[in-house]
Design an enzyme around this catalytic site. Structure first.
Site, short mmCIF file in Angstrom:
data_model
loop_
_atom_site.label_atom_id
_atom_site.label_comp_id
_atom_site.label_asym_id
_atom_site.label_seq_id
_atom_site.Cartn_x
_atom_site.Cartn_y
_atom_site.Cartn_z
N LYS A 173 -3.16 -5.49 -8.32
CA LYS A 173 -3.25 -6.45 -7.20
C LYS A 173 -4.55 -7.24 -7.28
CE LYS A 173 -3.04 -2.91 -4.59
NZ LYS A 173 -3.01 -1.95 -3.50
N THR A 205 -7.47 -7.70 6.69
CA THR A 205 -6.63 -7.10 5.65
C THR A 205 -6.70 -5.57 5.70
OG1 THR A 205 -8.46 -7.31 4.11
CG2 THR A 205 -6.82 -9.08 4.08
N GLY A 207 -5.49 -2.20 5.77
CA GLY A 207 -4.20 -1.54 5.53
C GLY A 207 -3.22 -2.32 4.66
N THR A 208 -3.67 -3.40 4.03
CA THR A 208 -2.74 -4.19 3.21
C THR A 208 -2.15 -3.39 2.05
OG1 THR A 208 -4.70 -5.06 2.10
CG2 THR A 208 -3.63 -6.52 3.69
N GLY A 209 -3.01 -2.60 1.39
CA GLY A 209 -2.55 -1.84 0.23
C GLY A 209 -1.53 -0.78 0.61
N CYS A 210 -1.81 -0.07 1.72
CA CYS A 210 -0.89 0.98 2.20
C CYS A 210 0.46 0.35 2.54
CB CYS A 210 -1.43 1.65 3.46
SG CYS A 210 -3.12 2.24 3.31
#
Ligand SMILES: Nc1ncnc2c1ncn2[C@@H]1O[C@H](COP(=O)(O)OP(=O)(O)OP(=O)(O)O)[C@@H](O)[C@H]1O
Ligand SMILES: Cc1ncc(CO)c(N)n1
Length: 262
Positions: A173, A205, A207-210
């Site tokens: 990412k 952003t 928590g975007t990855g979760c």
């Protein structure tokens, strides 16, 4: 109803970790179960404290849900330490869990450490080889490949290096890059597949990855092939960032309940 399991840490502010995972899973109309690895005292400004559960108890939670529910995909997030990583890897093998999405969470958006440094080799050697797909951000990709964090290196090069760790697919990412596009790259060992959207000008952003990795797990559970699963998940996270939740004084969380359709 399709069922997805998240194995991750709790974020008391509700924007990342298990809370983000369950909201995402619900948004995709999939049933979500959760195995908690650690509890964080966290808000949108940062992580103020962490209490980690024992590997044995993480394993017991997996035994409970797997002996009863039927998971079409599993996602891992914050695993905290090597004992938990080893337990999760052993359970994935024991129960032959499918569609494993490993988000190699190391630090929070705020910069706080969520994985012990000594655990990185266990992640590489025990868990990543079992994954259908791993979803590192740029920094995590550099740590996993042993690169210098300040080094200027292409997503293609990182993806090729990461693929050698044994996951079926790698999604690197580029979200935290400074470019005008938020570019993610999927690699299967042969071809690259690019997913790009215009970068949204925001610091919100949390928590975007979760959220992205849970969405991928849901789409795999729903039967989509990996390219389509990532495409649908990228569309969802982009909308969720755009919409945002105006809560807290730091990096606001995304809005998990945007429509998953066009
Ligand atoms: N400002 C932005 N605009 C558009 N898309 C973004 C932006 N920031 C992140 N993304 C996208 O969000 C998804 C998650 O990527 P990101 O790099 O933020 O993950 P992460 O660093 O693992 O998240 P976290 O901070 O929760 O650990 C990716 O698809 C990425 O491209
Ligand atoms: C519990 C938890 N997991 C993952 C992240 C990554 O954003 C976070 N901030 N908190």
């Amino acid at each position: 109803m399709k069922q997805v399991l998240t194995i991750a840490g709790s974020d008391s502010s509700g924007g990342a970790g298990v809370q983000a995972d369950l909201k995402t899973i619900t948004a995709f109309d999939v049933y979500g179960a959760s195995v908690i690895t650690a509890v964080t005292a966290q808000n949108t400004l940062g992580v103020q404290g962490i209490e980690t559960l024992s590997g044995g108890f993480v394993g017991q939670q997996v035994d409970s849900v797997v002996s009863d529910l039927d998971f079409s995909a599993v996602k891992t997030g914050m695993l905290a330490n090597s004992e938990i990583i080893q337990t999760v890897a052993q359970k994935v093998k024991e129960y032959q869990l499918v569609n494993l999405v490993v988000d190699p969470v190391m630090v929070a958006t705020s910069g706080d450490l969520l994985l012990a440094k000594e655990a990185i080799n266990y992640l590489k050697e025990d868990l990543i080889p079992l994954a259908k797909v791993i979803t590192p951000n740029l920094n995590e990709a550099k740590v996993l490949t042993g690169k210098d964090l300040s080094e200027d290196i292409s997503l293609e090069e990182l993806a090729s290096e990461l693929h050698k760790l044994g996951a079926q697919y790698v999604l690197v990412k580029g979200g935290h890059q400074k470019q005008k596009v938020a570019r993610d790259l999927l690699y299967d060992g042969v071809k690259f597949n690019e997913f790009s959207t215009p970068r949204i000008k925001t610091a919100d952003t949390h928590g975007t990855g979760c959220t992205l990795s849970s969405a991928i797990a849901c789409n795999l559970a729903l039967g989509y092939q990996i390219e389509e699963a990532v495409k649908r998940s990228k569309k969802y996270i982009t909308k969720a960032i755009k919409s945002g939740c105006q809560v807290g004084a730091g990096n606001n969380p995304v809005d998990h309940f945007v429509s998953i359709e066009e």
